[in-house]
Design a protein around this motif. Structure first.
Motif: not given
Length: 242
Positions: A97-110, A145-152
């Protein structure tokens, strides 16, 4: 300034610690995620075990295990689980659970923030007609990540080591970028924060390159001062407009 101006047509960029950086140390993010599942682990212990787990996985399965047929998702899930196991957490269901959540979190701008001047420098370069691309030892989450951080939108292409199948400093990834950019090596420059993977590797294929010097980083005697960028906006002084 005494800088010779370069007539460049393509700029390629490293991403991590050049344009984007983690908002907080890995250990803090991992500890917060664990806490959400009722697992208490010290952030410092997690940072240390992450370095060990990541190092071991990188040696065993370089470049996200692409040559061995691993998915980068599985590669990262294994790193996260091993990080927690090294700190004494062994419940498989919680680890998953932790691993899946972290994988997803590092995908986002957060979990990411722009380095100072990153957005302005990219905008300036694009407004002055430079074609730009990304050359990064990253997995396939980078586009998102680049899309979410508005750089893509600044980039004509995004080349990750996972997609290309080789990682910097391998010349193949830079040659692929030159092909996509449609330019000769001497018409291109690479910008990054790592001496061997970014600065030297790009020069070895005949490109220009600049080393972003982050505070606290030791200087490389082999790098002429004119090739060192104390901050990203220093790039503007060395590029000839048009």
């Amino acid at each position: 300034s005494a800088h010779p101006m370069l007539r460049l047509r393509l700029l390629t960029w490293d991403v991590k610690d050049t344009l984007l950086r983690l908002r907080q140390p890995v250990g803090l993010s991992y500890a917060a995620e664990a806490q959400a599942h009722g697992v208490q682990v010290q952030p410092e212990a997690l940072s240390q075990s992450f370095r060990a787990a990541y190092g071991a996985q990188s040696r065993r399965f370089p470049n996200y295990g692409r040559a061995e047929g691993l998915s980068s998702r599985q590669w990262w899930v294994d790193v996260v689980k091993e990080t927690f196991r090294l700190t004494g957490v062994h419940e498989e269901a919680v680890l998953s659970l932790i691993a899946e959540n972290l994988y997803r979190d590092y995908c986002s701008a957060h979990n990411w923030e722009l380095l100072p001047e990153a957005g302005e420098t990219l905008s300036w370069c694009r407004q002055h007609g430079l074609r730009m691309g990304v050359v990064s030892n990253f997995d396939n989450r980078l586009e998102s990540i680049l899309v979410q951080c508005n750089l893509r939108h600044h980039f004509h292409f995004v080349l990750t080591s996972e997609a290309v199948g080789v990682a910097k400093p391998d010349p193949k990834i830079f040659k692929a970028a030159l092909r996509l950019g449609g330019v000769l090596p001497e018409q291109a420059a690479h910008i990054g924060d790592d001496y061997s993977r970014d600065y030297r590797a790009a020069r070895e294929v005949g490109m220009h390159s600049f080393l972003l010097h982050t505070p606290g980083q030791s200087t490389q005697p082999e790098v002429p001062p004119a090739h060192i960028l104390p901050t990203l906006s220093h790039l503007l002084a060395v590029i000839e407009k048009g």
